[in-house]
Write an enzyme that holds these catalytic residues in place. Structure first.
Site, mmCIF file in Angstrom:
data_model
loop_
_atom_site.group_PDB
_atom_site.id
_atom_site.type_symbol
_atom_site.label_atom_id
_atom_site.label_comp_id
_atom_site.label_asym_id
_atom_site.label_seq_id
_atom_site.Cartn_x
_atom_site.Cartn_y
_atom_site.Cartn_z
ATOM 1 N N ARG A 59 -13.769 -3.425 -14.617
ATOM 2 C CA ARG A 59 -13.753 -4.790 -14.102
ATOM 3 C C ARG A 59 -13.201 -4.779 -12.683
ATOM 4 O O ARG A 59 -11.987 -4.832 -12.484
ATOM 5 C CB ARG A 59 -12.903 -5.687 -15.005
ATOM 6 N N ASP A 61 -12.092 -6.180 -9.127
ATOM 7 C CA ASP A 61 -11.470 -7.448 -8.747
ATOM 8 C C ASP A 61 -12.320 -8.201 -7.736
ATOM 9 O O ASP A 61 -13.260 -7.657 -7.150
ATOM 10 C CB ASP A 61 -10.090 -7.198 -8.140
ATOM 11 N N TYR A 119 -12.962 6.156 -6.957
ATOM 12 C CA TYR A 119 -12.871 5.060 -5.994
ATOM 13 C C TYR A 119 -12.685 5.615 -4.591
ATOM 14 O O TYR A 119 -12.168 6.723 -4.404
ATOM 15 C CB TYR A 119 -11.674 4.154 -6.310
ATOM 16 N N ARG A 209 -5.174 -0.167 -5.234
ATOM 17 C CA ARG A 209 -4.688 -0.978 -4.113
ATOM 18 C C ARG A 209 -3.165 -0.894 -3.973
ATOM 19 O O ARG A 209 -2.634 -0.840 -2.859
ATOM 20 C CB ARG A 209 -5.149 -2.419 -4.283
#
Length: 265
Positions: A59, A61, A119, A209
């Site tokens: 999921r 953001d 990522y 993050r």
């Protein structure tokens, strides 16, 4: 709308999906705001004349992009991976694109079957990073970054650790151990800035993050070296710097075992 056979193929199709997250409130379907899952399910219903869930590998953001989100669907038997991909790309809005489609074995699940997720986070350090053609996808930073500090902090996350300090509180189940296995973590210098590459078996909410935000603080001399290592044993995120902005982050790839691909030669 034509009437299509409603017998669903027991073999799911994996749609390797790319999207620009700037105009989405994240991946997960929500009742009012626009989401990637919501738009994909609208397209699937138009094509299949019935509701078809689109299950993502993760999921992302609001504002986060994807170059390789894994999306699993089960559609009527008339669809092949190739014809579904073409039809989806003709139906989807222009900020979502299906790059690949594969027939998978019945046991495949887009989230539970994943063995790695990769990522990338882009940081721009030159003046041109503030250009409208780059700032949508990079975090523009004006102060220089210490390369040794960046990589030193990244090295601290390799292996298995508890990442409570790098997750949004109360977003995981109460019995979740918050442990992740980091397989790869590296800062790579590029023209005009840096990219942080990280791969793991799983990620927590805002985890990448939070890590990037903390490493940048260290690389700018605002936090001491070894901050990541100290936070890895912290019970919560109360001492963790703010997470890096969402727009610099992209889900690059989701890896599945080769034996789950039914169309593998």
């Amino acid at each position: 709308m034509p009437s299509f056979p409603q017998v669903m193929d027991p073999r799911p199709i994996l749609l390797v999906t790319q999207y620009d997250g700037g105009r989405f409130a994240g991946w997960q379907r929500q009742p009012v705001v626009r989401t990637v899952q919501g738009d994909m399910e609208i397209a699937l219903e138009r094509l299949c004349a019935t509701a078809v869930p689109a299950i993502g590998a993760g999921r992302t953001d609001a504002g986060v992009h994807a170059h390789g989100q894994g999306v699993g669907v089960r559609v009527p038997e008339r669809w092949t991976p190739a014809t579904l991909r073409r039809a989806m790309n003709a139906t989807l809005p222009d900020d979502i694109w299906v790059a690949e489609a594969h027939r998978m074995v019945p046991e495949f699940h887009p989230r539970r079957s994943a063995i790695a997720r990769r990522y990338g986070y882009l940081i721009g350090t030159d003046e041109a990073a503030r250009s409208p053609f780059r700032r949508r996808y990079e975090w523009s930073i004006r102060h220089p970054l210490d390369p040794a500090a960046l990589q030193g902090e990244a090295d601290s996350v390799l292996g298995e650790h508890t990442f409570r300090a790098f997750a949004v509180a109360h977003t995981a189940p109460v019995d979740d151990h918050h442990r992740c296995v980091i397989q790869h973590a590296r800062w790579v210098e590029r023209d005009g800035g840096w990219v942080f590459e990280v791969a793991a078996n799983r990620f927590l909410h805002h985890m990448v993050r939070f890590l990037v935000g903390t490493m940048v603080e260290v690389a700018q001399g605002r936090r001491p070296r070894g901050t990541i290592a100290r936070l890895l044993v912290a019970p919560d995120n109360s001492g963790t710097p703010a997470p890096a902005p969402a727009h610099g982050l992209s889900l690059r790839e989701v890896t599945y075992p080769a034996e789950l691909y039914a169309d593998a030669s």
